[in-house]
Design a protein around this motif. Structure first.
Motif, short mmCIF file in Angstrom:
data_model
loop_
_atom_site.label_atom_id
_atom_site.label_comp_id
_atom_site.label_asym_id
_atom_site.label_seq_id
_atom_site.Cartn_x
_atom_site.Cartn_y
_atom_site.Cartn_z
N ASP A 98 -32.33 7.50 29.55
CA ASP A 98 -32.75 7.53 28.14
C ASP A 98 -31.78 6.80 27.22
N GLU A 152 -39.85 -1.46 25.00
CA GLU A 152 -40.84 -0.59 24.35
C GLU A 152 -40.80 -0.77 22.84
N ARG A 154 -34.62 0.27 26.78
CA ARG A 154 -34.07 1.59 27.06
C ARG A 154 -34.17 1.83 28.56
N THR A 190 -35.05 4.16 31.33
CA THR A 190 -35.83 5.40 31.43
C THR A 190 -35.26 6.38 32.45
N THR A 191 -34.19 5.97 33.17
CA THR A 191 -33.57 6.94 34.08
C THR A 191 -32.41 7.68 33.41
N TRP A 212 -41.00 0.84 18.99
CA TRP A 212 -40.79 2.04 18.19
C TRP A 212 -41.19 1.71 16.76
N ASN A 254 -44.89 1.13 33.22
CA ASN A 254 -44.31 2.46 33.41
C ASN A 254 -43.02 2.37 34.24
N TYR A 292 -41.36 9.78 24.13
CA TYR A 292 -41.12 8.53 24.84
C TYR A 292 -41.26 8.70 26.35
N THR A 293 -41.53 7.61 27.04
CA THR A 293 -41.62 7.65 28.50
C THR A 293 -40.22 7.81 29.08
N SER A 294 -40.14 8.53 30.18
CA SER A 294 -38.83 8.77 30.78
C SER A 294 -38.99 9.32 32.19
N TYR A 295 -37.94 9.13 32.99
CA TYR A 295 -37.90 9.72 34.34
C TYR A 295 -36.74 10.70 34.49
N THR A 296 -36.21 11.17 33.36
CA THR A 296 -34.95 11.92 33.41
C THR A 296 -35.10 13.41 33.74
N LYS A 306 -39.44 2.50 35.90
CA LYS A 306 -38.31 3.40 36.13
C LYS A 306 -37.07 2.53 36.11
N HIS A 308 -43.00 6.60 18.91
CA HIS A 308 -42.91 5.72 20.07
C HIS A 308 -44.19 4.90 20.15
N GLU A 322 -48.58 6.52 32.23
CA GLU A 322 -47.25 6.52 31.64
C GLU A 322 -46.61 7.87 31.92
N SER A 323 -45.31 7.85 32.22
CA SER A 323 -44.60 9.07 32.62
C SER A 323 -43.78 9.62 31.46
N ARG A 359 -35.59 15.70 31.72
CA ARG A 359 -35.07 16.49 30.61
C ARG A 359 -35.62 15.85 29.34
N ARG A 392 -50.29 -0.07 32.59
CA ARG A 392 -48.94 -0.13 32.05
C ARG A 392 -47.92 -0.23 33.19
N ASP A 400 -42.19 14.99 25.27
CA ASP A 400 -41.35 14.19 24.38
C ASP A 400 -42.13 12.93 23.99
#
Lengths: 101, 417
Positions: free
Chosen positions: A76, A55, A71, A73-74, A57, A48, B302-306, A50, A19, B256-257, B308, A46, B300
């Protein structure tokens, strides 16, 4: 594990990729002209997001090339992947967006 | 009024069939205005509210939580407590918390089950040995407990550890005997109960949707899913969602999250007497008092708010655990989950004023915020009450990224990221 569609190689498992963080952050043409605040912004700050996030890769264990992706981010879910240097694609907003097949 | 716990009260309730226990804290309705509002009802936020009420005399305050108390990262971490960070600023910060952990159960009249059973960090390579010893010496110079032990001593401290005939034999370890674990839910509940007893309103299912400001830019009110709440001071303790809240006032932070995963096994009888961490092969493991092995996996990619992440990340941690502890190879895992952690570029937190008057932020704890819970709450309360940082959190500003005063624990924080 995510399935990622490399624009050069096709769909491959996430483990082949690294990433690269937020996309479309351009390095200044004349770095010495930047103020301290602009440098801080470039280096550290950043969005960041939601939601839909642009992004980078890198297909590290494949073609080795960088590319960009949108992508959510809520969830994936990848909405689209595109080659580095191409502008960010416009996609319809809202949850109705389907994953790219 | 708070119903105090004591040996006598436990005995009396026990003999009368556990009847007569009252609700531990009120289900508060939001008032029209408060002197200060903490956004985020995890350990850090509840701790900040408690210390604001207890040490700074602010009683008209509220904690807003979008879900339920302790349902975020406070209830999702692996409960490890230690303070063996490399740099003086970090050692002071985490050791401040460690000192508070020691008497937190008495302070809150609530058993947080703090258990200083020892945190052992393994060295598998020459590089590990050099780095670990550097940590030990830096810690000892800063007055922080840490010691270097041999592989045989590590084996004696944790008998189920396999130190040789493995891919990366154990060559020694850094041991912080005063580190350990605590029960994370009890930390949230204990702070909530004690804060409530001091008059703090704890408001669950209340999500912040906007921040209102006056013509000078100072905060005046919060828009929430339960209506408008006026206040001149807002303290934000929302971990992975910090960027989302800060966007409401147009602030971008160096965050970053990422999802960070953990998992637990089926419960078994006591077998694992301490906490063991290995950076090189990325494993960390302890056993809860309930008997589950508690295993921390990595972030993980990558950044994410999930909340999981990918199963391969858990698998990777389990492979390392099975290598170090072959006795666990046939254990079954019961549950795995993720939490969203906000990571700064230097892997150190931010506990500071923001450029917006009346807005304070406590964030960037990344993969290791639980251990700091009481210290973080204590220092954040001081920062909000005085509109100025406590000397311990003074270096942990947002401006350090502009000024180059990074507290670069990225490699030094003693865990792989």
């Amino acid at each position: 594990m995510l399935l990622i569609d490399c624009p050069y190689c096709g769909k491959r498992p996430e483990l082949e990729f690294t990433h690269g963080g937020q996309a479309h952050i351009a390095r200044a043409q004349n770095p010495s002209d930047l103020s301290l605040e602009q440098w801080t912004d470039f280096l550290y700050m950043r969005d960041n997001i939601k939601g839909v996030h642009a992004e980078r890769w890198r297909h590290a264990h494949g073609c080795g090339r960088f590319f960009n992706a949108l992508r959510d981010t809520t969830t994936d879910q990848f909405l689209v992947t595109y080659k580095a240097g191409e502008p960010r694609p416009t996609i319809p907003s809202g949850p109705a967006v389907k994953v790219q097949q | 009024m708070m119903q105090p716990f004591s040996g006598l009260s436990l005995l009396r309730r026990g003999l009368s069939g556990q009847r007569g226990w009252k609700q531990q804290w009120r289900r508060a309705e939001p008032k029209a205005s408060y002197d200060a509002v903490i956004v985020g009802g995890g350990g850090h936020g509840l701790g900040a509210a408690y210390y604001l009420a207890k040490e700074h005399g602010l009683r008209n305050i509220a904690v807003l939580e979008k879900g339920w108390i302790g349902g975020g990262n406070t209830g999702r971490n692996t409960t490890i407590i230690r303070s063996n960070y490399l740099f003086a600023e970090s050692a002071a910060l985490y050791d401040h918390a460690l000192q508070l952990w020691g008497t937190l159960s008495q302070e809150l009249n609530y058993n947080v089950m703090f258990s200083p059973r020892g945190v052992m960090m393994l060295a598998h390579t020459v590089h590990d040995i050099q780095v670990s010893k550097r940590h030990v010496y830096a810690n000892r110079a800063a007055g922080v407990d840490n010691e270097w032990i041999t592989a045989a001593e590590a084996k004696a401290f944790c008998p189920v550890l396999k130190i040789d005939d493995i891919r990366y034999p154990v060559l020694g370890a850094a041991l912080q005997r005063s580190g350990g674990t605590a029960r994370h839910d009890a930390v949230a509940w204990g702070f909530a109960r004690a804060a409530d007893a001091l008059g703090v309103d704890i408001i669950e299912n209340c999500e912040v949707t906007g921040i209102q400001r006056d013509s000078n830019g100072a905060v005046t009110a919060l828009d929430t899913s339960r209506g408008l709440i006026r206040t001149a001071k807002i303290g934000v303790c929302v971990a992975g969602n910090t960027s989302v809240i800060m966007k409401m006032v147009g602030l971008k932070l160096p965050l970053e999250s990422f999802p960070l995963q953990a998992l637990v096994s089926e419960p078994v009888k006591p077998i694992f007497p301490c906490v063991v961490m290995s950076n090189t092969i990325h494993a960390y493991i302890s056993q809860s008092d309930k008997g589950e092995l508690v295993i921390g996996a990595g972030t993980d990619a990558y950044t994410s708010y999930t909340q999981r992440g990918g199963l391969h990340v858990d698998n990777h941690a389990l492979e390392a655990v099975c290598e170090l502890f072959p006795i666990f190879r046939r254990m079954r895992m019961l549950r795995n989950w993720g939490g969203i952690v906000d990571v700064t570029p230097d892997r150190s937190p931010i506990i500071a004023k923001t450029p917006v008057p009346g807005l304070y932020v406590n964030c960037g704890w990344g993969t290791g915020g639980f251990k700091a819970t009481p210290g973080s709450g204590h220092l954040f309360a001081h920062t909000i009450a005085h509109d100025a940082p406590h000397p311990i959190n003074a270096p942990f500003t947002i401006e350090r990224f502009r000024d180059g005063h990074l507290i670069d624990e990225a490699a030094a924080a003693a865990v792989a990221h």
